[in-house]
Design a protein around this motif. Structure first.
Motif, short mmCIF file in Angstrom:
data_model
loop_
_atom_site.label_atom_id
_atom_site.label_comp_id
_atom_site.label_asym_id
_atom_site.label_seq_id
_atom_site.Cartn_x
_atom_site.Cartn_y
_atom_site.Cartn_z
N GLU A 41 0.81 -1.23 0.00
CA GLU A 41 0.00 0.00 0.00
C GLU A 41 0.84 1.28 0.00
O GLU A 41 0.32 2.37 -0.21
N TRP A 52 -4.15 7.68 -3.86
CA TRP A 52 -3.85 6.89 -2.69
C TRP A 52 -5.12 6.19 -2.25
O TRP A 52 -6.12 6.84 -1.91
N SER A 53 -5.09 4.87 -2.26
CA SER A 53 -6.23 4.11 -1.75
C SER A 53 -6.43 4.47 -0.28
O SER A 53 -5.56 5.09 0.35
N ALA A 55 -6.21 2.45 2.18
CA ALA A 55 -5.11 1.80 2.91
C ALA A 55 -3.81 2.58 2.75
O ALA A 55 -3.05 2.74 3.72
N ALA A 56 -3.53 3.07 1.55
CA ALA A 56 -2.31 3.86 1.32
C ALA A 56 -2.36 5.15 2.13
O ALA A 56 -1.36 5.53 2.76
N ALA A 59 -1.64 4.41 5.67
CA ALA A 59 -0.24 4.01 5.88
C ALA A 59 0.70 5.21 5.90
O ALA A 59 1.71 5.19 6.60
N GLY A 82 -10.58 6.35 -1.07
CA GLY A 82 -9.23 6.75 -1.42
C GLY A 82 -9.16 8.26 -1.64
O GLY A 82 -10.12 8.98 -1.41
#
Length: 120
Positions: A41, A52-53, A55-56, A59, A82
């Motif tokens: 991610e 950016w998802s 999750a990204a 993170a 996202g």
């Protein structure tokens, strides 16, 4: 120049030199090759437009309203949670000092990008 940023400069950020590790251009940080980034991610690099998802984003710690006001003014949330984040109003031009400064600031803000910092 591509619409996603300076592809040549991004390649130079990760390209090894005869002397060893990468020697990034224009004061940009050295990035790990994507296969050496330990979490899928984590984004590999920054460009003018960044997806950016959810999750990204989690993170890398985006968004933080106190630190990301400038980025949030050019960001849009997607239907799936996202983010699409635009670093500058116009496509990145690394010959433009303001654009180069925006890119450097974004890398400073998100040390996880490019595998430069441990996961949180």
């Amino acid at each position: 120049m591509t619409p996603f940023g300076a592809a040549g400069d991004i390649a130079e950020q990760t390209a090894p030199t005869l002397a060893g590790p990468p020697s990034p251009p224009r004061g940009l940080p050295a990035l790990k090759l994507f296969q050496h980034i330990r979490a899928p991610e984590i984004p590999y690099y920054l460009g003018w437009l960044n997806y950016w998802s959810d999750a990204a984003a989690r993170a890398i710690g985006f968004p933080d309203p106190a630190r990301d006001a400038d980025l949030l003014s050019r960001a849009r949330r997607t239907a799936t949670g996202g983010w699409v984040v635009q670093l500058t109003d116009a496509p990145l031009d690394l010959d433009n000092p303001a654009h180069l400064d925006a890119l450097r600031r974004a890398y400073e803000r998100f040390p996880e990008i490019g595998g430069r910092a441990p996961l949180r």
